[in-house]
Design a protein around this motif. Structure first.
Motif, PDB file in Angstrom:
ATOM      1  N   CYS B  58       0.835  -1.194   0.000  1.00  0.00           N
ATOM      2  CA  CYS B  58       0.000   0.000   0.000  1.00  0.00           C
ATOM      3  C   CYS B  58       0.872   1.247   0.000  1.00  0.00           C
ATOM      4  O   CYS B  58       0.670   2.182   0.764  1.00  0.00           O
ATOM      5  N   LEU B  59       1.862   1.181  -0.836  1.00  0.00           N
ATOM      6  CA  LEU B  59       2.826   2.267  -0.922  1.00  0.00           C
ATOM      7  C   LEU B  59       3.170   2.492  -2.376  1.00  0.00           C
ATOM      8  O   LEU B  59       3.345   1.530  -3.123  1.00  0.00           O
ATOM      9  N   VAL B  60       3.276   3.739  -2.774  1.00  0.00           N
ATOM     10  CA  VAL B  60       3.846   3.974  -4.091  1.00  0.00           C
ATOM     11  C   VAL B  60       5.051   4.890  -3.971  1.00  0.00           C
ATOM     12  O   VAL B  60       5.094   5.798  -3.144  1.00  0.00           O
ATOM     13  N   GLY B  61       6.053   4.583  -4.762  1.00  0.00           N
ATOM     14  CA  GLY B  61       7.270   5.378  -4.770  1.00  0.00           C
ATOM     15  C   GLY B  61       7.229   6.365  -5.917  1.00  0.00           C
ATOM     16  O   GLY B  61       6.826   6.012  -7.027  1.00  0.00           O
ATOM     17  N   VAL B  62       7.607   7.593  -5.648  1.00  0.00           N
ATOM     18  CA  VAL B  62       7.601   8.608  -6.698  1.00  0.00           C
ATOM     19  C   VAL B  62       9.015   9.168  -6.840  1.00  0.00           C
ATOM     20  O   VAL B  62       9.605   9.643  -5.871  1.00  0.00           O
ATOM     21  N   VAL B  63       9.538   9.083  -8.034  1.00  0.00           N
ATOM     22  CA  VAL B  63      10.887   9.606  -8.286  1.00  0.00           C
ATOM     23  C   VAL B  63      10.761  10.965  -8.970  1.00  0.00           C
ATOM     24  O   VAL B  63      10.146  11.077 -10.032  1.00  0.00           O
ATOM     25  N   VAL B  64      11.306  11.976  -8.339  1.00  0.00           N
ATOM     26  CA  VAL B  64      11.195  13.338  -8.876  1.00  0.00           C
ATOM     27  C   VAL B  64      12.579  13.933  -9.111  1.00  0.00           C
ATOM     28  O   VAL B  64      13.525  13.596  -8.414  1.00  0.00           O
ATOM     29  N   PRO B  65      12.702  14.823 -10.094  1.00  0.00           N
ATOM     30  CA  PRO B  65      14.010  15.409 -10.398  1.00  0.00           C
ATOM     31  C   PRO B  65      14.464  16.414  -9.347  1.00  0.00           C
ATOM     32  O   PRO B  65      15.643  16.585  -9.123  1.00  0.00           O
ATOM     33  N   LYS B  66      13.525  17.098  -8.745  1.00  0.00           N
ATOM     34  CA  LYS B  66      13.896  17.985  -7.642  1.00  0.00           C
ATOM     35  C   LYS B  66      12.680  18.249  -6.775  1.00  0.00           C
ATOM     36  O   LYS B  66      11.545  18.008  -7.159  1.00  0.00           O
ATOM     37  N   ILE B  67      12.964  18.771  -5.616  1.00  0.00           N
ATOM     38  CA  ILE B  67      11.935  18.887  -4.605  1.00  0.00           C
ATOM     39  C   ILE B  67      11.297  20.262  -4.624  1.00  0.00           C
ATOM     40  O   ILE B  67      10.123  20.446  -4.401  1.00  0.00           O
ATOM     41  N   ASN B  68      12.085  21.251  -4.931  1.00  0.00           N
ATOM     42  CA  ASN B  68      11.630  22.620  -4.778  1.00  0.00           C
ATOM     43  C   ASN B  68      11.110  23.156  -6.101  1.00  0.00           C
ATOM     44  O   ASN B  68      11.727  23.975  -6.750  1.00  0.00           O
ATOM     45  N   ASP B 115       4.393  -0.859  -4.136  1.00  0.00           N
ATOM     46  CA  ASP B 115       3.556  -1.593  -5.091  1.00  0.00           C
ATOM     47  C   ASP B 115       3.702  -1.073  -6.501  1.00  0.00           C
ATOM     48  O   ASP B 115       3.362  -1.742  -7.469  1.00  0.00           O
ATOM     49  N   GLY B 116       4.180   0.153  -6.598  1.00  0.00           N
ATOM     50  CA  GLY B 116       4.323   0.729  -7.923  1.00  0.00           C
ATOM     51  C   GLY B 116       5.161   1.990  -7.862  1.00  0.00           C
ATOM     52  O   GLY B 116       5.422   2.526  -6.784  1.00  0.00           O
ATOM     53  N   ILE B 117       5.571   2.437  -9.032  1.00  0.00           N
ATOM     54  CA  ILE B 117       6.470   3.580  -9.105  1.00  0.00           C
ATOM     55  C   ILE B 117       5.924   4.602 -10.090  1.00  0.00           C
ATOM     56  O   ILE B 117       5.440   4.242 -11.161  1.00  0.00           O
ATOM     57  N   ILE B 118       5.990   5.856  -9.719  1.00  0.00           N
ATOM     58  CA  ILE B 118       5.701   6.922 -10.673  1.00  0.00           C
ATOM     59  C   ILE B 118       6.984   7.711 -10.877  1.00  0.00           C
ATOM     60  O   ILE B 118       7.602   8.163  -9.916  1.00  0.00           O
ATOM     61  N   LEU B 119       7.359   7.834 -12.124  1.00  0.00           N
ATOM     62  CA  LEU B 119       8.577   8.580 -12.442  1.00  0.00           C
ATOM     63  C   LEU B 119       8.197   9.892 -13.104  1.00  0.00           C
ATOM     64  O   LEU B 119       7.559   9.898 -14.164  1.00  0.00           O
ATOM     65  N   ILE B 120       8.553  10.970 -12.478  1.00  0.00           N
ATOM     66  CA  ILE B 120       8.365  12.258 -13.132  1.00  0.00           C
ATOM     67  C   ILE B 120       9.601  12.470 -13.983  1.00  0.00           C
ATOM     68  O   ILE B 120      10.694  12.714 -13.482  1.00  0.00           O
ATOM     69  N   GLY B 121       9.400  12.346 -15.268  1.00  0.00           N
ATOM     70  CA  GLY B 121      10.532  12.194 -16.165  1.00  0.00           C
ATOM     71  C   GLY B 121      11.122  13.493 -16.668  1.00  0.00           C
ATOM     72  O   GLY B 121      10.442  14.496 -16.856  1.00  0.00           O
ATOM     73  N   THR B 122      12.409  13.463 -16.888  1.00  0.00           N
ATOM     74  CA  THR B 122      13.076  14.575 -17.564  1.00  0.00           C
ATOM     75  C   THR B 122      13.847  13.978 -18.734  1.00  0.00           C
ATOM     76  O   THR B 122      13.332  13.898 -19.826  1.00  0.00           O
ATOM     77  N   VAL B 123      15.035  13.521 -18.464  1.00  0.00           N
ATOM     78  CA  VAL B 123      15.818  12.884 -19.514  1.00  0.00           C
ATOM     79  C   VAL B 123      15.641  11.369 -19.433  1.00  0.00           C
ATOM     80  O   VAL B 123      15.877  10.769 -18.398  1.00  0.00           O
ATOM     81  N   ILE B 124      15.187  10.786 -20.537  1.00  0.00           N
ATOM     82  CA  ILE B 124      15.026   9.335 -20.574  1.00  0.00           C
ATOM     83  C   ILE B 124      16.238   8.734 -21.288  1.00  0.00           C
ATOM     84  O   ILE B 124      16.349   8.812 -22.504  1.00  0.00           O
TER      85      ILE B 124
END
Lengths: 342, 342
Positions: B58-68, B115-124
DNA sequence: CTGTTAGCGCATTCAG
DNA sequence: CTGAATGCGCTAACAG
């Protein structure tokens, strides 16, 4: 794909694979076979099972009140800097300023494979205290004083006082100083800054009057509304001091809007600074936090620079000390500040 | 504190406690005893062990390029909104715009109880593609198009083109349009926006000349430097269009600094808008992203509003569909935009 | 150097 | 309804 399958494919025991993975004794020959199989299968060991065993994750969890904040990102940048150098990674949990979520994420991290937790504190409720007192996981609190955990905080009172003095000498004769604060439940930002500010004004013989005071949330929009209300009700305002630069940005917006609505006036630049001219007299806005974005587009308002990145660095160091060296002596650290653009 | 100890203290089997915790069959009597013990001890089940067993967190991981970043926080707000309604929590990993870190956090989440990952994408990068192709964990990519995962992206090309047209009609006779972009490796922000912008200008008979073009990082400071360089080398600039509002903020700062340094001029307000007057003629700055902070303190520059929050919402919904219902049909979703302050 | 064994803390059969 | 037993994937002794 499990370690056992890899072992089978490579014709060795799972223990050998485990040792291979962790740098233990493995003969050259088997090492080669294992390596080959792992590369072919793209096997990756389950961090989760490993942690269940070892009780070590090389991970720290950071609980933050919100994501979109320059000050918070400075703190996390500091944390990242020191933990990544030591082979750790960082997971963030944002609570959107809801204290319940804060508790729930603290508990998540508590039962989760993280070696330690850093809480960027705002409001410390009794529940927070209970958690800090009872949890077995190392925790350090950044941004608030607490005696229930290692903590690193800023001299908000001193900063408030210094700003109070600055404002005292800036508010024109016949004009009043106004203040937009936040909830006093936030001892640092809501309590200390405002108390210090009052004291600073008082030391210059000026009293902060209650009708010239408002409470806002930690958002620009809230600052906007508070400032607009102030401007509409009190025409003799000379300065608006805000508990954060974000709120100050809202106040600037309000000044712009108010000017547009009612009063013919203009914005003028002197040096790099802008003053929002209202009814032929400038209303000065001040803040706390030294927001670079605000500085860039306005030329900079009087504000206070706190060592946010430093507090992240020190906080992470403290945390690693207790994680890795079992350091038991409690630490409270107070960081100073620097006036900017006064 | 383990489930076994609780069982002992309550005089039941560990299985009974487990059932109690998960809503299985337990007699009233034992239920009471278990409840009592759990409350007394403050026992909390280990999320980690449970996940090892159940494969659900019951968790999703989100990868972001920056926080601010305002745009990113809008996306995460959207994600939070839908997953929290469904009983999930969100963990963030910030990569500070370093592609290697991005991979390393993706792998962390892969072998971690999410359970899943969301990637906020920049350079693929090719590595990204390899990961997306091979990983067993559900992933959705937000902000970039990719055929290797479910993705939700914005009409950056269309937005660029629309902005190009706006700028075309705004650049004064005898003046030139300038553009500060970002690396083309970022297909959406670096590639599509600039290509669209060029096209928009061209459709109005204006060519974007290479000498009026700069590359910046995703930071204000970088935008500042790029804009200053532009201003110093090309005195006949009429507009500076930037790939993001953050860069635009830097450009505004540069205008302020440049004006201060060399040219007597002033900032004037017309309506709610500010124009940065340079050598007696306004240089207009435009951006992308509809940053509210920028809008507040400047009155708003021409920019583009993307449905960032919506993309977070849709992204989370997509992810939950594959997590919970095993949805297999790949989805690509393109979201529109809206011009603001043109 | 190596394989076997015994758990980490929990959820889930499967006979009672 | 309930408890004993099994194993999730991995590491840490332990005896070879």
């Amino acid at each position: 794909m499990t370690i056992k399958e890899i072992a089978q494919l490579a014709g060795v025991s799972s223990a050998a694979v485990s040792r291979y993975l962790n740098g233990g004794y493995v003969s050259e020959e088997k090492r080669g076979r294992i390596k080959k199989v792992i590369e072919e299968t793209g096997y990756q060991p389950s961090a989760q099972a490993r942690m269940l065993r070892t009780k070590r994750a090389c991970l720290v969890g950071v609980v933050v009140p919100k994501i979109n904040s320059e000050s918070i990102s400075r703190v996390t940048a500091g944390i990242e800097q020191v933990i990544s150098k030591r082979g750790y990674q960082m997971l963030l949990a944002s609570t959107d300023n809801e204290p319940e979520k804060e508790i729930s994420y603290l508990k998540l991290f508590e039962n989760y494979p993280v070696d330690g937790i850093i809480l960027i504190g705002t409001v410390i409720t009794p529940e927070h205290r209970r958690f800090l007192k009872e949890t077995g996981v190392p925790v350090v609190v950044v941004g608030q004083y607490t005696r229930y955990a290692n903590c690193i905080y800023h001299d908000d009172y001193g900063a408030g006082k210094a700003m109070g003095k600055v404002v005292a000498s800036a508010v024109p004769d016949g004009k009043k100083a106004a203040y937009i604060g936040v909830t006093k439940s936030d001892k640092a930002v809501g309590g200390a800054r405002e108390d210090g500010f009052r004291e600073g004004l008082k030391s210059a013989g000026i009293e902060l009057e209650e009708e010239y005071t408002r409470k806002a949330e930690f958002t620009m929009d809230s600052g906007y509304r508070a400032a607009l209300d102030l401007l509409e009700k009190k025409p003799d305002i000379g300065t608006i001091s805000c508990a954060t630069d974000t709120i100050a940005a809202g106040a600037i917006e309000a000044l712009l809007a108010y000017r547009k609505k009612d009063v013919p006036s203009q914005v003028k630049h002197s040096g790099t600074r802008m003053e929002y001219v209202l009814s032929d007299s400038a209303v000065k806005v001040t803040g706390f936090g030294d927001n670079q974005f605000l500085k860039a587009v306005t030329g900079g308002i009087p504000t206070v620079h706190f060592g946010y990145k430093t507090s992240g660095i020190r906080g992470a160091e403290l945390l690693l000390d207790v994680i890795e060296r079992g350091e038991k002596i409690p630490v409270e650290m107070k960081l100073g500040f620097r006036l900017v653009n006064e």
